[in-house]
Each structure stands twice: as C-alpha cells, then as structure tokens.
Design a protein around this motif. Structure first.
Motif, PDB file in Angstrom:
ATOM      1  N   GLN A   1       0.835  -1.200   0.000  1.00 16.07           N
ATOM      2  CA  GLN A   1       0.000   0.000   0.000  1.00 16.07           C
ATOM      3  C   GLN A   1       0.873   1.254   0.000  1.00 16.07           C
ATOM      4  O   GLN A   1       0.563   2.242  -0.665  1.00 16.07           O
ATOM      5  N   SER A   2       1.972   1.212   0.729  1.00 18.99           N
ATOM      6  CA  SER A   2       2.915   2.337   0.734  1.00 18.99           C
ATOM      7  C   SER A   2       3.534   2.515  -0.650  1.00 18.99           C
ATOM      8  O   SER A   2       3.684   3.645  -1.138  1.00 18.99           O
ATOM      9  N   LEU A   3       3.870   1.409  -1.295  1.00 17.14           N
ATOM     10  CA  LEU A   3       4.432   1.462  -2.650  1.00 17.14           C
ATOM     11  C   LEU A   3       3.433   2.078  -3.627  1.00 17.14           C
ATOM     12  O   LEU A   3       3.809   2.880  -4.488  1.00 17.14           O
ATOM     13  N   LYS A   4       2.171   1.725  -3.484  1.00 20.15           N
ATOM     14  CA  LYS A   4       1.121   2.285  -4.357  1.00 20.15           C
ATOM     15  C   LYS A   4       1.123   3.810  -4.270  1.00 20.15           C
ATOM     16  O   LYS A   4       1.021   4.496  -5.296  1.00 20.15           O
ATOM     17  N   ILE A   5       1.245   4.352  -3.065  1.00 20.28           N
ATOM     18  CA  ILE A   5       1.241   5.809  -2.875  1.00 20.28           C
ATOM     19  C   ILE A   5       2.478   6.439  -3.519  1.00 20.28           C
ATOM     20  O   ILE A   5       2.402   7.510  -4.127  1.00 20.28           O
ATOM     21  N   LYS A   6       3.606   5.766  -3.427  1.00 21.97           N
ATOM     22  CA  LYS A   6       4.827   6.279  -4.064  1.00 21.97           C
ATOM     23  C   LYS A   6       4.675   6.282  -5.586  1.00 21.97           C
ATOM     24  O   LYS A   6       5.092   7.235  -6.256  1.00 21.97           O
ATOM     25  N   VAL A   7       4.086   5.223  -6.123  1.00 20.70           N
ATOM     26  CA  VAL A   7       3.833   5.170  -7.569  1.00 20.70           C
ATOM     27  C   VAL A   7       2.868   6.287  -7.959  1.00 20.70           C
ATOM     28  O   VAL A   7       3.095   7.005  -8.947  1.00 20.70           O
ATOM     29  N   ARG A   8       1.810   6.458  -7.182  1.00 20.09           N
ATOM     30  CA  ARG A   8       0.845   7.534  -7.439  1.00 20.09           C
ATOM     31  C   ARG A   8       1.544   8.887  -7.524  1.00 20.09           C
ATOM     32  O   ARG A   8       1.337   9.652  -8.467  1.00 20.09           O
ATOM     33  N   ASP A   9       2.382   9.181  -6.515  1.00 20.44           N
ATOM     34  CA  ASP A   9       3.046  10.486  -6.473  1.00 20.44           C
ATOM     35  C   ASP A   9       3.921  10.717  -7.695  1.00 20.44           C
ATOM     36  O   ASP A   9       3.899  11.800  -8.289  1.00 20.44           O
ATOM     37  N   LYS A  10       4.669   9.695  -8.102  1.00 18.35           N
ATOM     38  CA  LYS A  10       5.552   9.844  -9.266  1.00 18.35           C
ATOM     39  C   LYS A  10       4.753   9.985 -10.569  1.00 18.35           C
ATOM     40  O   LYS A  10       5.100  10.791 -11.434  1.00 18.35           O
ATOM     41  N   VAL A  11       3.672   9.221 -10.690  1.00 19.99           N
ATOM     42  CA  VAL A  11       2.841   9.312 -11.897  1.00 19.99           C
ATOM     43  C   VAL A  11       2.175  10.682 -11.978  1.00 19.99           C
ATOM     44  O   VAL A  11       2.158  11.312 -13.046  1.00 19.99           O
ATOM     45  N   LEU A  12       1.638  11.166 -10.872  1.00 21.42           N
ATOM     46  CA  LEU A  12       0.997  12.483 -10.878  1.00 21.42           C
ATOM     47  C   LEU A  12       2.009  13.590 -11.162  1.00 21.42           C
ATOM     48  O   LEU A  12       1.710  14.542 -11.885  1.00 21.42           O
ATOM     49  N   GLU A  13       3.200  13.453 -10.608  1.00 26.43           N
ATOM     50  CA  GLU A  13       4.261  14.432 -10.869  1.00 26.43           C
ATOM     51  C   GLU A  13       4.618  14.446 -12.360  1.00 26.43           C
ATOM     52  O   GLU A  13       4.754  15.503 -12.965  1.00 26.43           O
ATOM     53  N   PHE A  14       4.722  13.260 -12.950  1.00 27.77           N
ATOM     54  CA  PHE A  14       5.072  13.151 -14.371  1.00 27.77           C
ATOM     55  C   PHE A  14       3.960  13.680 -15.275  1.00 27.77           C
ATOM     56  O   PHE A  14       4.225  14.335 -16.281  1.00 27.77           O
ATOM     57  N   THR A  15       2.709  13.389 -14.934  1.00 26.18           N
ATOM     58  CA  THR A  15       1.596  13.759 -15.817  1.00 26.18           C
ATOM     59  C   THR A  15       1.083  15.179 -15.608  1.00 26.18           C
ATOM     60  O   THR A  15       0.357  15.689 -16.457  1.00 26.18           O
ATOM     61  N   GLU A  16       1.460  15.817 -14.515  1.00 25.17           N
ATOM     62  CA  GLU A  16       0.932  17.164 -14.244  1.00 25.17           C
ATOM     63  C   GLU A  16       1.230  18.125 -15.380  1.00 25.17           C
ATOM     64  O   GLU A  16       0.350  18.831 -15.866  1.00 25.17           O
ATOM     65  N   ASP A  17       2.471  18.153 -15.834  1.00 21.66           N
ATOM     66  CA  ASP A  17       2.837  19.051 -16.937  1.00 21.66           C
ATOM     67  C   ASP A  17       2.125  18.658 -18.224  1.00 21.66           C
ATOM     68  O   ASP A  17       1.744  19.518 -19.019  1.00 21.66           O
ATOM     69  N   LEU A  18       1.956  17.363 -18.449  1.00 16.61           N
ATOM     70  CA  LEU A  18       1.258  16.904 -19.647  1.00 16.61           C
ATOM     71  C   LEU A  18      -0.169  17.438 -19.690  1.00 16.61           C
ATOM     72  O   LEU A  18      -0.664  17.874 -20.727  1.00 16.61           O
TER      73      LEU A  18
END
Length: 197
Positions: free
Chosen positions: A49-66
């Motif tokens: 579950q902790s890993l899921k949140i880390k993946v979420r944060d990185k994906v949102l960071e990457f897609t925000e500019d997109l």
C-alpha cells in the motif's frame, strides 16, 4: 386494503424511478467530460500500500505538466495514450527504486466507478474513461482521482477554475452541491438494478 398498499408502493417506486432517470442522464453526460486515474496495489500489505502511494506520487508528478496543455477530455486522453509507455516506465522505475520487482501495466480503459467524494467535489457513479495502473497482481486496495479536469493534483483555486472550464453550469452544480448526495445513492442503486436485466 392490500391492493391499496401494493398500488401505493408501486406508485412510489415509479415516482422515484421517473425522478431519477433525468438526473442519471445528467450524471452520464458528466462522465463524458472526465478522465480518471485508478491505481491498483499488488496486495493489501502495508508495504504494498505504501508502494502504491509512491507510484501515485511519481505518476501524478510526471503527468501534471502533460495535463496543463489539455483543453478537453479527448485531448487529455490522447496525451495519455501518446505517453502510456512513459507513464508505465515511471511507475515501474518507482517500483524498482523501492526494492520490488513487480510488473507494472498501464492501460486506458472504460470502467465503473461508484460515487466518489473528493474534498469539495463529488463525482457520481458511472462508467468513466480512466488510466489504470496495476502493480504486480493488482489485488490490493486501489487509489483513484480525477486527472481531467485536474481536481486531484491542483491547488483549491486551480481545481475550481479548471472544473468551471470543463463542466457546464448544471454539471458544476452537480459535482459541487452536497444536496445531491442522496440522489447519487439512488442513481447508484438504479444503475445496479439495471445491470440485472
């Protein structure tokens, strides 16, 4: 007397159905303007579950500019489609960087979401297009948000201005007005009832 009670019950049910159908149609229209994110964890273990949140944060960071350049849901979906492999790579690299070797899949799908509450917004149940990221077996609790309009990663002021840009006045009222919460539940029950046939 029994006939009267049965008639009254049938009349009540029909009244509820006829009052819900127009609202359900409005909710269905609203789902056509929204693109969501759905992340499934490998399992319900604390580490996964902790890993899921880390993946979420990185994906949102990457897609925000997109997503800042998207002016419609279709454009947002096209951007995701064009960058699907890169998004999958970001998620997978996050998994590797945290010491796991789970596979990661990313896909665009149309899926059912139940009514979801996001701070000051409520999105009704229904079928939504979404970016679904599955980590490992994807058997753990999931995480979801709205990528377009960007109401899960923007500041409160940006969320509101983006929501107003995307939703018409009626749709904006539906997602912001708490008085509709009981109708959302009725629509959800109605949709489940309709799937039986």
């Amino acid at each position: 007397m029994k006939l009267f009670i049965k008639s009254a019950c049938i009349a009540f049910v029909l009244t509820v159905i006829y009052s819900v159908i127009p609202f359900e149609a409005q909710c269905s229209e609203l789902s056509k303007d929204v693109f969501r994110l759905h992340i499934l964890a490998n399992s319900d273990s604390k580490a996964d579950q902790s890993l899921k949140i880390k993946v979420r944060d990185k994906v949102l960071e990457f897609t925000e500019d997109l997503f800042n350049s998207a002016s419609s849901k279709e454009e947002a979906e096209s951007i995701i489609s064009d960058n699907l492999q890169s998004i999958s790579n970001v998620a997978y690299q996050t998994v590797i960087d945290n010491g796991y070797d789970y596979k990661v899949t990313a896909q665009i799908t149309n899926m059912y979401f139940s009514t979801r509450y996001y701070e000051e917004y409520t999105l009704p149940s229904g079928m939504y297009d979404a970016l679904r990221i599955t980590i490992g077996e994807g058997e753990g609790h999931n995480w979801w948000c709205v990528m377009y309009p960007s109401i899960c990663i923007s500041s409160a002021q940006d969320k509101d201005s983006k929501a107003k840009e995307v939703f018409d006045e009626n749709e904006y009222d539906i997602v912001r007005n708490e008085q509709y919460q009981y109708k959302f539940k009725i629509v959800e029950m109605f949709e489940k009832f309709c799937t039986l046939f």
